[in-house]
Design a protein around this motif. Structure first.
Motif, PDB file in Angstrom:
ATOM      1  N   LEU A 161     -16.350   8.742 -82.691  1.00 54.43           N
ATOM      2  CA  LEU A 161     -15.188   9.458 -82.154  1.00 54.43           C
ATOM      3  C   LEU A 161     -15.398  10.956 -82.304  1.00 54.43           C
ATOM      4  CD1 LEU A 161     -12.297   7.254 -83.636  1.00 54.43           C
ATOM      5  CD2 LEU A 161     -13.177   7.209 -81.296  1.00 54.43           C
ATOM      6  N   PRO A 162     -16.367  11.517 -81.605  1.00 51.46           N
ATOM      7  CA  PRO A 162     -16.684  12.934 -81.770  1.00 51.46           C
ATOM      8  C   PRO A 162     -15.522  13.826 -81.350  1.00 51.46           C
ATOM      9  CG  PRO A 162     -17.786  12.058 -79.833  1.00 51.46           C
ATOM     10  CD  PRO A 162     -17.186  10.884 -80.545  1.00 51.46           C
ATOM     11  N   SER A 163     -15.208  14.787 -82.197  1.00 52.32           N
ATOM     12  CA  SER A 163     -14.081  15.679 -81.911  1.00 52.32           C
ATOM     13  C   SER A 163     -14.481  16.839 -81.011  1.00 52.32           C
ATOM     14  CB  SER A 163     -13.518  16.234 -83.226  1.00 52.32           C
ATOM     15  OG  SER A 163     -14.527  16.939 -83.945  1.00 52.32           O
ATOM     16  N   ASP A 164     -15.782  17.038 -80.841  1.00 52.52           N
ATOM     17  CA  ASP A 164     -16.250  18.194 -80.075  1.00 52.52           C
ATOM     18  C   ASP A 164     -16.751  17.820 -78.683  1.00 52.52           C
ATOM     19  OD1 ASP A 164     -18.458  16.804 -80.906  1.00 52.52           O
ATOM     20  OD2 ASP A 164     -19.582  18.547 -81.618  1.00 52.52           O
ATOM     21  N   TYR A 165     -16.417  16.612 -78.207  1.00 50.20           N
ATOM     22  CA  TYR A 165     -16.864  16.201 -76.883  1.00 50.20           C
ATOM     23  C   TYR A 165     -15.688  15.673 -76.086  1.00 50.20           C
ATOM     24  CZ  TYR A 165     -19.578  14.077 -73.127  1.00 50.20           C
ATOM     25  OH  TYR A 165     -20.085  13.755 -71.900  1.00 50.20           O
ATOM     26  N   ASP A 166     -15.510  16.217 -74.900  1.00 51.72           N
ATOM     27  CA  ASP A 166     -14.413  15.843 -74.021  1.00 51.72           C
ATOM     28  C   ASP A 166     -15.008  15.193 -72.768  1.00 51.72           C
ATOM     29  OD1 ASP A 166     -12.371  15.795 -72.076  1.00 51.72           O
ATOM     30  OD2 ASP A 166     -11.344  17.486 -72.999  1.00 51.72           O
ATOM     31  N   HIS A 167     -14.829  13.883 -72.646  1.00 45.98           N
ATOM     32  CA  HIS A 167     -15.404  13.158 -71.507  1.00 45.98           C
ATOM     33  C   HIS A 167     -14.903  13.715 -70.174  1.00 45.98           C
ATOM     34  CE1 HIS A 167     -17.403   9.976 -73.793  1.00 45.98           C
ATOM     35  NE2 HIS A 167     -16.330   9.893 -74.546  1.00 45.98           N
ATOM     36  N   ALA A 168     -13.595  13.975 -70.103  1.00 45.12           N
ATOM     37  CA  ALA A 168     -13.005  14.448 -68.849  1.00 45.12           C
ATOM     38  C   ALA A 168     -13.552  15.823 -68.469  1.00 45.12           C
ATOM     39  CB  ALA A 168     -11.487  14.498 -68.966  1.00 45.12           C
ATOM     40  N   GLU A 169     -13.689  16.691 -69.454  1.00 41.73           N
ATOM     41  CA  GLU A 169     -14.232  18.027 -69.191  1.00 41.73           C
ATOM     42  C   GLU A 169     -15.679  17.950 -68.729  1.00 41.73           C
ATOM     43  OE1 GLU A 169     -15.082  22.254 -71.550  1.00 41.73           O
ATOM     44  OE2 GLU A 169     -13.787  20.726 -72.457  1.00 41.73           O
ATOM     45  N   ALA A 170     -16.470  17.097 -69.383  1.00 47.13           N
ATOM     46  CA  ALA A 170     -17.875  16.955 -69.007  1.00 47.13           C
ATOM     47  C   ALA A 170     -18.008  16.416 -67.587  1.00 47.13           C
ATOM     48  CB  ALA A 170     -18.584  16.030 -69.995  1.00 47.13           C
ATOM     49  N   GLU A 171     -17.168  15.428 -67.225  1.00 48.37           N
ATOM     50  CA  GLU A 171     -17.238  14.867 -65.886  1.00 48.37           C
ATOM     51  C   GLU A 171     -16.759  15.866 -64.839  1.00 48.37           C
ATOM     52  OE1 GLU A 171     -17.928  12.073 -62.818  1.00 48.37           O
ATOM     53  OE2 GLU A 171     -18.714  12.375 -64.844  1.00 48.37           O
ATOM     54  N   ALA A 172     -15.725  16.639 -65.164  1.00 49.20           N
ATOM     55  CA  ALA A 172     -15.244  17.665 -64.229  1.00 49.20           C
ATOM     56  C   ALA A 172     -16.346  18.686 -63.949  1.00 49.20           C
ATOM     57  CB  ALA A 172     -14.006  18.349 -64.794  1.00 49.20           C
ATOM     58  N   LYS A 173     -17.048  19.115 -64.984  1.00 54.61           N
ATOM     59  CA  LYS A 173     -18.158  20.055 -64.812  1.00 54.61           C
ATOM     60  C   LYS A 173     -19.260  19.436 -63.952  1.00 54.61           C
ATOM     61  CE  LYS A 173     -17.558  22.606 -69.182  1.00 54.61           C
ATOM     62  NZ  LYS A 173     -17.262  23.910 -68.559  1.00 54.61           N
ATOM     63  N   HIS A 174     -19.517  18.159 -64.185  1.00 55.25           N
ATOM     64  CA  HIS A 174     -20.563  17.472 -63.426  1.00 55.25           C
ATOM     65  C   HIS A 174     -20.196  17.385 -61.942  1.00 55.25           C
ATOM     66  CE1 HIS A 174     -23.503  14.497 -62.216  1.00 55.25           C
ATOM     67  NE2 HIS A 174     -22.537  13.687 -61.834  1.00 55.25           N
ATOM     68  N   LEU A 175     -18.967  16.984 -61.642  1.00 55.28           N
ATOM     69  CA  LEU A 175     -18.531  16.872 -60.254  1.00 55.28           C
ATOM     70  C   LEU A 175     -18.545  18.237 -59.559  1.00 55.28           C
ATOM     71  CD1 LEU A 175     -15.568  14.340 -60.608  1.00 55.28           C
ATOM     72  CD2 LEU A 175     -17.845  13.896 -59.657  1.00 55.28           C
ATOM     73  N   LEU A 176     -18.155  19.264 -60.295  1.00 58.58           N
ATOM     74  CA  LEU A 176     -18.179  20.613 -59.735  1.00 58.58           C
ATOM     75  C   LEU A 176     -19.610  21.037 -59.424  1.00 58.58           C
ATOM     76  CD1 LEU A 176     -16.222  23.029 -59.144  1.00 58.58           C
ATOM     77  CD2 LEU A 176     -16.854  23.913 -61.394  1.00 58.58           C
ATOM     78  N   HIS A 177     -20.492  20.765 -60.346  1.00 60.50           N
ATOM     79  CA  HIS A 177     -21.904  21.126 -60.156  1.00 60.50           C
ATOM     80  C   HIS A 177     -22.491  20.412 -58.939  1.00 60.50           C
ATOM     81  CE1 HIS A 177     -26.102  22.025 -61.115  1.00 60.50           C
ATOM     82  NE2 HIS A 177     -26.358  20.734 -60.978  1.00 60.50           N
ATOM     83  N   GLU A 178     -22.139  19.140 -58.766  1.00 62.65           N
ATOM     84  CA  GLU A 178     -22.689  18.338 -57.672  1.00 62.65           C
ATOM     85  C   GLU A 178     -22.147  18.760 -56.306  1.00 62.65           C
ATOM     86  OE1 GLU A 178     -24.930  15.715 -57.552  1.00 62.65           O
ATOM     87  OE2 GLU A 178     -25.434  16.261 -59.623  1.00 62.65           O
ATOM     88  N   SER A 179     -20.930  19.335 -56.270  1.00 67.77           N
ATOM     89  CA  SER A 179     -20.241  19.521 -54.994  1.00 67.77           C
ATOM     90  C   SER A 179     -20.016  20.965 -54.577  1.00 67.77           C
ATOM     91  CB  SER A 179     -18.877  18.808 -55.045  1.00 67.77           C
ATOM     92  OG  SER A 179     -19.015  17.489 -55.507  1.00 67.77           O
ATOM     93  N   ASP A 180     -20.161  21.907 -55.495  1.00 66.37           N
ATOM     94  CA  ASP A 180     -19.837  23.308 -55.225  1.00 66.37           C
ATOM     95  C   ASP A 180     -20.983  23.972 -54.460  1.00 66.37           C
ATOM     96  OD1 ASP A 180     -18.741  25.817 -55.205  1.00 66.37           O
ATOM     97  OD2 ASP A 180     -19.096  26.216 -57.333  1.00 66.37           O
ATOM     98  N   SER A 181     -20.999  23.793 -53.147  1.00 68.25           N
ATOM     99  CA  SER A 181     -22.141  24.237 -52.345  1.00 68.25           C
ATOM    100  C   SER A 181     -22.312  25.747 -52.328  1.00 68.25           C
ATOM    101  CB  SER A 181     -22.001  23.714 -50.908  1.00 68.25           C
ATOM    102  OG  SER A 181     -20.785  24.158 -50.324  1.00 68.25           O
ATOM    103  N   ASN A 182     -21.224  26.514 -52.406  1.00 69.58           N
ATOM    104  CA  ASN A 182     -21.360  27.971 -52.390  1.00 69.58           C
ATOM    105  C   ASN A 182     -21.322  28.593 -53.782  1.00 69.58           C
ATOM    106  OD1 ASN A 182     -18.694  27.736 -53.088  1.00 69.58           O
ATOM    107  ND2 ASN A 182     -17.879  28.824 -51.302  1.00 69.58           N
ATOM    108  N   GLN A 183     -21.277  27.733 -54.795  1.00 68.70           N
ATOM    109  CA  GLN A 183     -21.375  28.173 -56.193  1.00 68.70           C
ATOM    110  C   GLN A 183     -20.328  29.220 -56.563  1.00 68.70           C
ATOM    111  OE1 GLN A 183     -23.854  26.759 -58.414  1.00 68.70           O
ATOM    112  NE2 GLN A 183     -23.789  25.347 -56.674  1.00 68.70           N
ATOM    113  N   ASP A 184     -19.088  29.020 -56.093  1.00 69.34           N
ATOM    114  CA  ASP A 184     -18.031  29.968 -56.451  1.00 69.34           C
ATOM    115  C   ASP A 184     -17.145  29.456 -57.582  1.00 69.34           C
ATOM    116  OD1 ASP A 184     -16.678  27.968 -55.148  1.00 69.34           O
ATOM    117  OD2 ASP A 184     -15.550  29.302 -53.808  1.00 69.34           O
ATOM    118  N   GLY A 185     -17.526  28.318 -58.163  1.00 64.96           N
ATOM    119  CA  GLY A 185     -16.801  27.801 -59.323  1.00 64.96           C
ATOM    120  C   GLY A 185     -15.550  27.014 -58.989  1.00 64.96           C
ATOM    121  N   LYS A 186     -15.345  26.686 -57.735  1.00 63.23           N
ATOM    122  CA  LYS A 186     -14.191  25.892 -57.320  1.00 63.23           C
ATOM    123  C   LYS A 186     -14.562  25.137 -56.050  1.00 63.23           C
ATOM    124  CE  LYS A 186     -12.326  30.101 -55.217  1.00 63.23           C
ATOM    125  NZ  LYS A 186     -11.232  31.099 -55.241  1.00 63.23           N
ATOM    126  N   LEU A 187     -13.772  24.118 -55.723  1.00 62.36           N
ATOM    127  CA  LEU A 187     -14.107  23.258 -54.603  1.00 62.36           C
ATOM    128  C   LEU A 187     -13.052  23.320 -53.510  1.00 62.36           C
ATOM    129  CD1 LEU A 187     -15.224  20.046 -56.571  1.00 62.36           C
ATOM    130  CD2 LEU A 187     -16.677  21.875 -55.654  1.00 62.36           C
TER     131      LEU A 187
END
Length: 312
Positions: A256-282
């Motif tokens: 039960l790691p206190s320093d890892y947020d599954h939702a935050e990690a997945e949000a970053k991953h989805l953003l990285h995969e989809s942000d074609s113009n790299q402006d930090g939002k979709l």
């Protein structure tokens, strides 16, 4: 032979004289999906993380209908209506999907255990539904140690039962089924984990026990590469005080790691995969252009009407 490390509390969906699941009721920090997260193979993990239980529905839809529904979801995620989906909005949505998954799981099992429909579940109700066959004939030959499993369930039930009346309301039953989400259940989570893995009973998990819980070699089977990686993980991250074993605190930090947020990690991953113009939002177009990352796109012969929800 590899034995998957169970990542959540496994409880059978019971009816009548059904029996407990064969698998150990191991609890770990609840992931967003129990599928492998490997984008090189497929995006199934991302689908479940983003859509929750609706992922299977989307997987059965024709591509055009899947994209149409995805567009509706994008509008819901964009809560500030600025035309963009931010990382924070993605994170909030993913957490909401996970909470809904837990809620639906509890609601489904609630109907099985609340036998007298009084709005609560007593320990006797849970015990009789889950272990009815064993209680009727304790001497019957079985490969399961039901007495041990029942004692373990009772102990967890009592910890979840905050007022000690051996009757669980909806909140207490949720804590029983999903202890990883409740702070006051953490000690029992660690205790159960150590009982499963600490084979020599010394109150610690050493490297051999840690690896042995995930992999056991049979007939000269060669050790896979990931096992070496786990050995390194144990030495560098699990065993923090470098004494060759994990104590209760180190085990807690592992499961039960206190320093890892599954939702935050997945949000970053989805953003990285989809942000074609790299402006930090979709934008909606960026998400729809990467619809295969967010939802399934199989063409099947399932009737579309059977899969349609009012919200779509």
């Amino acid at each position: 032979m590899i034995r998957p490390l169970l990542m959540c509390f496994v409880l059978c969906v019971v009816s009548g004289d059904s029996k407990p699941t064969e698998q150990k009721s191991r609890v770990h920090d609840e992931p967003l999906s129990h599928l492998e997260h490997d984008d090189a193979k497929n995006y199934d993990y991302d689908h479940e993380a983003f859509l929750g239980q609706d992922a299977k529905t989307f997987d059965q839809l024709p591509p055009d209908e899947s994209r149409r529904r995805l567009g509706i979801i994008v509008d819901k995620i964009d809560v500030n209506r600025d035309g963009f989906v931010s990382e924070e909005e993605l994170k909030v949505w993913i957490r909401s999907a996970q909470k809904k998954h837990i809620y639906d799981s509890v609601e489904q099992q609630w109907k099985d255990f609340d036998m007298n429909d009084d709005g609560v579940i007593s320990w006797d109700e849970y015990k009789n539904v889950t272990y009815g066959s064993y209680l009727d004939d304790p001497q019957a030959d079985t490969e399961y140690n039901y007495s041990h499993m029942m004692a373990r369930d009772e102990r967890r039930f009592k910890v979840a039962d905050t007022n000690g009346d051996l009757i669980a309301d909806k909140q207490e039953f949720t804590a029983f089924l999903h202890p990883e989400d409740h702070e006051y259940m953490r000690d029992i989570v660690v205790q159960e984990t150590m009982e499963d893995i600490d084979k020599n009973g010394d109150g610690f998990i050493d490297l051999k026990e840690y690896i042995g819980d995930m992999f056991t070699s049979e007939d000269g089977e060669e050790e896979p590469e990931w096992v070496a990686s786990e050995r390194q993980q144990f030495a560098e991250f699990r065993d923090k005080n470098n004494d060759g074993k994990m104590d209760k605190e180190e085990t807690l930090d592992w499961i039960l790691p206190s320093d890892y947020d599954h939702a935050e990690a997945e949000a970053k991953h989805l953003l990285h995969e989809s942000d074609s113009n790299q402006d930090g939002k979709l934008t909606k177009d960026e998400i729809l252009n990467k619809s295969d990352v967010f939802v399934g796109s199989q063409v099947t012969d399932f009737g579309e009407a059977l899969l349609r929800h009012d919200e779509f």
